[in-house]
Every structure is written in structure tokens, then in C-alpha cells.
Write a protein that holds these residues in place. Structure first.
Motif, PDB file in Angstrom:
ATOM      1  N   LEU A 287       0.793  -1.225   0.000  1.00  0.00           N
ATOM      2  CA  LEU A 287       0.000   0.000   0.000  1.00  0.00           C
ATOM      3  C   LEU A 287       0.828   1.279   0.000  1.00  0.00           C
ATOM      4  N   LYS A 288       2.146   1.152   0.145  1.00  0.00           N
ATOM      5  CA  LYS A 288       3.017   2.325   0.142  1.00  0.00           C
ATOM      6  C   LYS A 288       4.043   2.169  -0.985  1.00  0.00           C
ATOM      7  N   THR A 289       5.162   2.864  -0.890  1.00  0.00           N
ATOM      8  CA  THR A 289       6.093   2.928  -2.026  1.00  0.00           C
ATOM      9  C   THR A 289       7.356   2.096  -1.841  1.00  0.00           C
ATOM     10  N   THR A 290       7.354   1.191  -0.840  1.00  0.00           N
ATOM     11  CA  THR A 290       8.547   0.385  -0.588  1.00  0.00           C
ATOM     12  C   THR A 290       9.009  -0.350  -1.836  1.00  0.00           C
ATOM     13  N   ARG A 291       8.076  -0.844  -2.642  1.00  0.00           N
ATOM     14  CA  ARG A 291       8.424  -1.616  -3.828  1.00  0.00           C
ATOM     15  C   ARG A 291       8.162  -0.842  -5.123  1.00  0.00           C
ATOM     16  N   MET A 292       8.238   0.466  -5.053  1.00  0.00           N
ATOM     17  CA  MET A 292       8.083   1.289  -6.253  1.00  0.00           C
ATOM     18  C   MET A 292       9.416   1.958  -6.573  1.00  0.00           C
ATOM     19  N   ALA A 293       9.891   1.772  -7.809  1.00  0.00           N
ATOM     20  CA  ALA A 293      11.186   2.332  -8.208  1.00  0.00           C
ATOM     21  C   ALA A 293      11.038   3.663  -8.933  1.00  0.00           C
ATOM     22  N   ASN A 294       9.813   4.093  -9.162  1.00  0.00           N
ATOM     23  CA  ASN A 294       9.580   5.332  -9.912  1.00  0.00           C
ATOM     24  C   ASN A 294       9.061   6.447  -9.003  1.00  0.00           C
ATOM     25  N   VAL A 295       9.659   6.554  -7.815  1.00  0.00           N
ATOM     26  CA  VAL A 295       9.249   7.553  -6.831  1.00  0.00           C
ATOM     27  C   VAL A 295      10.448   8.411  -6.452  1.00  0.00           C
ATOM     28  N   SER A 296      10.218   9.693  -6.359  1.00  0.00           N
ATOM     29  CA  SER A 296      11.270  10.605  -5.904  1.00  0.00           C
ATOM     30  C   SER A 296      10.649  11.632  -4.961  1.00  0.00           C
ATOM     31  N   ARG A 297      11.508  12.485  -4.398  1.00  0.00           N
ATOM     32  CA  ARG A 297      11.031  13.570  -3.541  1.00  0.00           C
ATOM     33  C   ARG A 297      11.370  14.905  -4.199  1.00  0.00           C
ATOM     34  N   ARG A 298      10.488  15.843  -4.049  1.00  0.00           N
ATOM     35  CA  ARG A 298      10.679  17.146  -4.672  1.00  0.00           C
ATOM     36  C   ARG A 298      11.788  17.938  -3.991  1.00  0.00           C
ATOM     37  N   PHE A 299      12.356  18.862  -4.751  1.00  0.00           N
ATOM     38  CA  PHE A 299      13.353  19.799  -4.246  1.00  0.00           C
ATOM     39  C   PHE A 299      14.492  19.085  -3.515  1.00  0.00           C
ATOM     40  N   GLY A 300      15.091  18.144  -4.247  1.00  0.00           N
ATOM     41  CA  GLY A 300      16.283  17.484  -3.720  1.00  0.00           C
ATOM     42  C   GLY A 300      16.068  16.654  -2.486  1.00  0.00           C
ATOM     43  N   GLY A 301      14.895  16.074  -2.360  1.00  0.00           N
ATOM     44  CA  GLY A 301      14.621  15.189  -1.233  1.00  0.00           C
ATOM     45  C   GLY A 301      13.919  15.845  -0.070  1.00  0.00           C
ATOM     46  N   VAL A 302      13.669  17.148  -0.169  1.00  0.00           N
ATOM     47  CA  VAL A 302      13.027  17.853   0.936  1.00  0.00           C
ATOM     48  C   VAL A 302      11.519  17.654   0.934  1.00  0.00           C
ATOM     49  N   GLU A 305       6.746  12.693  -1.361  1.00  0.00           N
ATOM     50  CA  GLU A 305       6.942  11.771  -2.483  1.00  0.00           C
ATOM     51  C   GLU A 305       6.090  12.173  -3.684  1.00  0.00           C
ATOM     52  N   ARG A 306       6.585  11.775  -4.871  1.00  0.00           N
ATOM     53  CA  ARG A 306       5.825  11.971  -6.089  1.00  0.00           C
ATOM     54  C   ARG A 306       6.223  10.893  -7.096  1.00  0.00           C
ATOM     55  N   ILE A 307       5.351  10.644  -8.060  1.00  0.00           N
ATOM     56  CA  ILE A 307       5.674   9.738  -9.160  1.00  0.00           C
ATOM     57  C   ILE A 307       6.690  10.412 -10.062  1.00  0.00           C
ATOM     58  N   ALA A 308       7.751   9.698 -10.407  1.00  0.00           N
ATOM     59  CA  ALA A 308       8.799  10.241 -11.274  1.00  0.00           C
ATOM     60  C   ALA A 308       8.972   9.326 -12.476  1.00  0.00           C
ATOM     61  N   GLY A 309       8.117   9.480 -13.481  1.00  0.00           N
ATOM     62  CA  GLY A 309       8.222   8.668 -14.683  1.00  0.00           C
ATOM     63  C   GLY A 309       7.726   7.253 -14.469  1.00  0.00           C
ATOM     64  N   SER A 310       8.238   6.336 -15.260  1.00  0.00           N
ATOM     65  CA  SER A 310       7.830   4.933 -15.183  1.00  0.00           C
ATOM     66  C   SER A 310       9.057   4.054 -15.007  1.00  0.00           C
ATOM     67  N   PHE A 311       8.810   2.824 -14.576  1.00  0.00           N
ATOM     68  CA  PHE A 311       9.893   1.856 -14.393  1.00  0.00           C
ATOM     69  C   PHE A 311       9.425   0.532 -14.968  1.00  0.00           C
ATOM     70  N   GLU A 312      10.127   0.050 -15.984  1.00  0.00           N
ATOM     71  CA  GLU A 312       9.671  -1.132 -16.712  1.00  0.00           C
ATOM     72  C   GLU A 312      10.131  -2.442 -16.084  1.00  0.00           C
ATOM     73  N   GLY A 313      11.353  -2.457 -15.559  1.00  0.00           N
ATOM     74  CA  GLY A 313      11.918  -3.720 -15.095  1.00  0.00           C
ATOM     75  C   GLY A 313      11.384  -4.159 -13.756  1.00  0.00           C
ATOM     76  N   PRO A 314      11.670  -5.405 -13.378  1.00  0.00           N
ATOM     77  CA  PRO A 314      11.216  -5.909 -12.078  1.00  0.00           C
ATOM     78  C   PRO A 314      11.955  -5.251 -10.918  1.00  0.00           C
ATOM     79  N   VAL A 315      11.218  -4.846  -9.908  1.00  0.00           N
ATOM     80  CA  VAL A 315      11.789  -4.255  -8.702  1.00  0.00           C
ATOM     81  C   VAL A 315      12.177  -5.372  -7.743  1.00  0.00           C
ATOM     82  N   GLY A 316      13.293  -5.191  -7.051  1.00  0.00           N
ATOM     83  CA  GLY A 316      13.708  -6.184  -6.073  1.00  0.00           C
ATOM     84  C   GLY A 316      14.594  -7.271  -6.629  1.00  0.00           C
TER      85      GLY A 316
END
Length: 534
Positions: A287-302, A305-316
Motif C-alpha cells: 500500500l506504500k512505495t517500498t516496492r516502487m522504483a519510480n518515486v522521488s522527492r521534490r526539491f532534492g529530497g526535501v 513523495e511523487r511519481i517520477a516517470g515509469s519503471f519497466e523492469g522488475p523491482v527487487g
């Protein structure tokens, strides 16, 4: 299909809410009976695996829940089917040696799991999730009643209400009729949510296992008080994860990293007398973003969270450069198996197959799953509501944008926590607040803790005192040096070294130790776990 009576006992594991035993006891082996059974299976709820085998071993039926949360394995050998919960119980032996598959061993060493539907052992197969598997003398056939299709198109408020209601039913249905309920309570927001939804007409006891009296235990106590409960804190003995390694490996059956067996030995003894052992496992991944590779934080991590594009390959899954550790043929086959599973997921989850690579089936793909399997062996009925089939089905439909910044969890459960939602978690987060406000509060709290920690360390250094870690996990949970001879004994350790050098690893030195220098501590420890079966 030939009419046969399926004699023998029904074997059930997990927490099933449905007439599973009664229906399986009355099951005969013909098309009509199997179809009735198949239609009934879709109505059952909980975490469960079940099977029934004819006394002669020629026929068997295996049932798995939608998440595949309770792994079941089968094998055809010597003219009959064998079915078991642990893959090691089905492994053939020659001169008392298990038939470990070198490809599965390499997969486990790199990726922490053995990719579905394989197991650590040759010829032993994991039953399909959300399915009825029919085993006959002519082979295995699979009738699927569930697949985790993605994105329903429902809004967040509708999904949040559905999530909350499914969690309530998953908790209350499974604890009903039981008096003593012990809760594994780390103090995190998921554990708080579970306790807040638990009816108070039980003898409820909260347990926090920790390496020391630290920030984690203090916050857990505050959260427990805010929920209206007392809490028992039990300190893990020093070197806890280094102890009883072989016993842990055999307990969970092989192919699951035992660094995640958190309730074992004397810690398991503390909760053994409960009627129900209740946890909050699985929420971060589902239910959270632990297994999502297409997540980043705005303004250099400050920022949040937000969606940052897509990720095609398998995570983990290990990066391609790590496959250089394996023999070429072994590495190529590991990649083929992982790619095949990824394509299997893409057919049903084209947008989120990568995220779900380690989520379906839960019972073979999740890297931390040894925790749940070890809990099943403690004694009480184990209830993990976030992995319950009802909750799992909702989680499968939650779009990725609702998982980001804990949106779906916040909408469904924040108010349920009451005052406990205002107690910080060990990361400094306030569960009741999200978005920019929540993130800035989190940074402020954690920053204050960081300053206090540095002051405390300096003072302790001057006073010659020991400084305990404030983190939830000790470093040895993640990685530690392990001596194969000490864990396996000299003879078996030498067999492990020989097997790794001859069949699994790409030799980069004359000895296993020289080759293992390029492996991480975690990878070396998983190689030792494979050695338990050599």
C-alpha cells in the motif's frame, strides 16, 4: 475425468474463513466435484493453503489463497504425488544429500528469494496462487480463480473505505472466539492501525521486540498508551540473528532468508501461549512505495513523495552487474526465470508488473517472508490482516498515485488511530499528517533527534559508556560476517564450498573464500543457508 475418491486427511495452514475443511472432506475426484470445489474456493477469505491427497498418492488437489500467501509445494516421484508446506520436505536425497538446484541457489544468493514457480530443489514446484491445482497421474493442471488485475478506476475515497472495511473484517473475523490476542507492536503506523481496529473484548497484549531500550521502544510505549494499552518490551539477546541459523533455515524450509526470522527462539516463547498472534506485516509493500522504483522527492529530497516517470523492469531483483558472480549458464537461466515471471505479470498488470514482481505470489516472491513463515510455527493462530485475501484484493486495485506519500493509508486509517496518530514514528513522521506539512514536520523532528544523537554519542565517548542504536534494526539484521565452518560444521561447509565453486559461482580465485570476496556479506550468508541442505 475418471471418478476417484480422494481419501486421506485435509491439510490446512493459515487462517481461512470459509467451509474449507468440510468441502474438501466431501471432495471426490471428477469434473463435477472439482468444478464445485473451484467455485466454492473463490468465496473463501483469509490467508490459507490447503491440500488433500489420495492415499495411494495418484491424485491430489491443492488450494491457494488469492495472494499465494501460504506456499504449498508438490512433486511427482516414484509414481505418486507428494505435497508439503516446505519444499525441503519434498527434495529427493542421494546419500543423504538434498538435490539443490544450482540455478535456484544462484537466484536465492543474488535476489533473496527463489523465483516462482521454482523452489530451491530440483523437481519441487510451488503451487500457483489464487488457484486450484489438480494433480493426476498424467500431470498437473491449474484452474485460476483470481489474478491481481490493476487499477479499478475507483476514486481514493471509495478505495479507502473499502480498505478500512476489509481490514476490520480481516481482523475481527480471525480473532473472534479467541480470548488471548498478542500483537507484534513495533510502534509503526501499521501496527497502530491494526490495534485501533481491534475490538476490546479480548485479553490483548502488545509486544515490542528491540535490540535495546532506545527511541523505537520509547515511541512504541507512547503509541501504546495513546491507544489505551500497556506494552511489554523484550530485548533481543546479543547476536540474536547469528544464533540457531540451521534451525531457522530448516524451520522455514529453504529459499527464504532467515535474517528476517524476527520471532524465533526465546522471543517466540514469549508469545507461544497466545490464542492469536496479530501483526501488521505487508502494508509497506502493498500500500506504500517500498516496492516502487519510480518515486522521488521534490526539491532534492526535501518535499513529499511523487511519481517520477515509469519503471519497466522488475523491482527487487539484483542489477545485471551482480550476475557476473554466477557461472554464465546459471546467471542466464536465473535471468530467464525472472524475465518469464515478469512477462507473466505484465499480461495481467501491464503498468505495474515491475512493482509487483516481489508481491505475487507473496509466499515465494517476498524477500522478508521468512518472518511470516517462522511465526506460523510458533503455535498461535497467525493473523496478518494486510495480507488477508480481502485486503490483498483491494491493494491490487490501488493505483500507484494513491500509494505515493501514503495517500491511501492516510485516507483509510489516519483517523482510526486517534491520539496515537499524533505520536511520531521512528522516522519522525506523524501518521495523521501528510503532504508538505507532514514532510516538513518529519524533517524537523528527525533533525532534532540527529542533533541529540550526536550530543549523546560525544558524551558517552567521554564517559566511556556504550551507545545503543536508536534504529529499529541492528546492523547484524542487515549484514554480518558468518563463518561457514561454525554454522555448518567443517564437513558440510566444505561441501558447500565445493558446490558453489563447481556449480553456482564464477570462480575468481583458487578457493571459495577468494571468490567470495566479491560477494556482499548478505550474499555470503545466503550461500551458507544453501549449505544447510548439502
Amino acid at each position: 475425468m475418471k471418478k476417484e475418491n480422494l481419501l486421506g486427511q485435509v491439510q490446512i495452514r493459515g487462517s481461512c474463513n470459509g467451509p474449507i475443511c468440510r468441502v474438501m472432506m466431501n471432495l471426490s475426484f471428477d469434473d463435477e466435484a472439482v468444478n464445485i470445489f473451484f467455485n466454492e474456493a473463490a468465496k473463501w477469505e483469509g490467508n490459507f493453503g490447503a491440500f488433500k491427497r489420495s492415499e495411494d498418492g495418484n491424485y491430489a488437489v491443492v488450494l491457494t489463497d488469492p495472494a499465494g500467501s501460504v506456499p504449498v509445494y508438490y512433486r511427482w516421484a516414484e509414481g505418486k504425488w507428494a505435497v508439503a508446506w516446505k519444499s525441503a520436505e519434498l527434495a529427493s536425497t542421494e546419500n543423504d544429500f538434498f538435490s539443490v538446484d544450482p540455478v535456484s541457489a544462484g537466484d536465492f544468493i543474488l535476489n533473496e528469494t527463489v523465483c516462482y514457480p521454482m523452489s530451491l530443489f530440483r523437481g519441487v514446484t510451488a503451487a500457483a496462487p489464487g488457484s486450484v491445482t489438480i494433480l493426476t497421474p498424467t500431470g498437473a493442471s491449474i484452474k485460476k480463480y483470481y489474478e491481481p488485475r490493476e487499477e479499478s478506476g475507483d476514486g481514493i475515497n471509495y478505495l479507502a473505505e473499502e480498505l478500512r472495511e476489509s481490514l476490520i473484517s480481516a481482523i475481527q473475523d480471525n480473532v473472534a472466539g479467541n480470548k488471548k490476542v498478542d500483537v507484534l507492536f513495533s510502534g509503526g503506523e501499521d501496527a497502530r492501525a491494526v490495534v485501533s481496529l481491534l475490538a476490546r473484548d479480548h485479553d490483548i497484549r502488545l509486544w515490542c521486540f528491540s535490540d535495546s531500550e532506545n527511541r523505537e521502544t520509547k515511541l512504541a510505549r507512547r503509541a501504546a498508551v495513546a491507544l489505551g494499552y500497556k506494552i511489554d518490551v523484550m530485548i533481543r539477546p546479543e547476536g540474536f540473528y547469528k544464533k540457531e541459523v540451521e534451525e531457522r533455515v530448516r524451520a522455514v524450509g529453504g529459499g527464504f532468508d532467515v535474517r528476517h526470522t524476527h520471532v524465533f527462539g526465546e522471543l517466540a516463547d514469549a508469545v507461544r501461549e497466545a490464542d492469536v498472534l496479530l501483526g501488521g506485516n505487508g502494508a509497506d509493500a502493498l500500500l506504500k512505495t517500498t516496492r516502487m522504483a519510480n518515486v522521488s522527492r521534490r526539491f532534492g529530497g526535501v518535499g513529499p513523495e511523487r511519481i517520477a516517470g515509469s519503471f519497466e523492469g522488475p523491482v527487487g531483483v539484483a542489477g545485471r552487474e551482480r550476475y557476473a558472480l554466477l557461472r554464465r549458464d546459471v546467471g542466464e537461466e536465473v535471468e530467464r526465470r525472472r524475465s518469464e515471471h515478469h512477462e507473466r505479470l505484465r499480461r495481467i498488470r501491464p503498468k505495474t508488473a515491475g512493482t509487483w514482481h516481489t508481491l505475487w505470489p507473496l509466499g515465494t516472491q517476498r524477500n522478508t517472508y521468512a518472518h511470516y513463515l517462522a511465526c506460523l510455527l510458533v503455535g498461535p493462530k497467525v493473523v496478518e490482516p494486510f495480507m488477508d485475501s480481502r485486503v490483498f484484493k483491494v491493494a491490487a486495485r490501488v493505483p500507484e498515485q494513491y500509494r505515493v506519500d501514503r495517500k491511501i493509508v492516510h485516507a483509510a486509517l489516519a483517523r482510526e488511530m486517534g491520539a496515537a496518530g499524533w505520536v511520531p514514528t521512528s522516522s519522525g513522521r506523524i501518521p495523521r499528517v501528510r503532504g508538505w506539512s507532514g514532510r516538513l514536520i518529519e524533517l524537523g523532528i528527525y533533525g532534532g533527534w540527529t542533533v541529540a544523537r550526536h550530543v549523546k554519542r560525544r558524551k558517552a565517548k567521554v564517559m566511556g559508556q556504550r551507545v545503543y542504536l536508536e534504529n529499529p534494526w541492528s546492523p547484524e539484521h542487515y549484514a554480518f560476517k558468518a563463518d561457514p565452518d561454525e554454522i555448518l560444521g567443517k564437513q558440510r561447509a566444505d561441501r558447500m564450498r565445493e558446490f558453489m565453486m563447481d556449480a553456482v559461482l564464477q570462480p575468481t580465485g583458487r578457493t571459495y573464500e577468494e571468490t567470495a570476496e566479491k560477494m556482499s556479506l548478505e550474499e555470503r550468508f545466503r550461500a551458507i543457508q544453501v549449505g544447510v541442505f548439502l
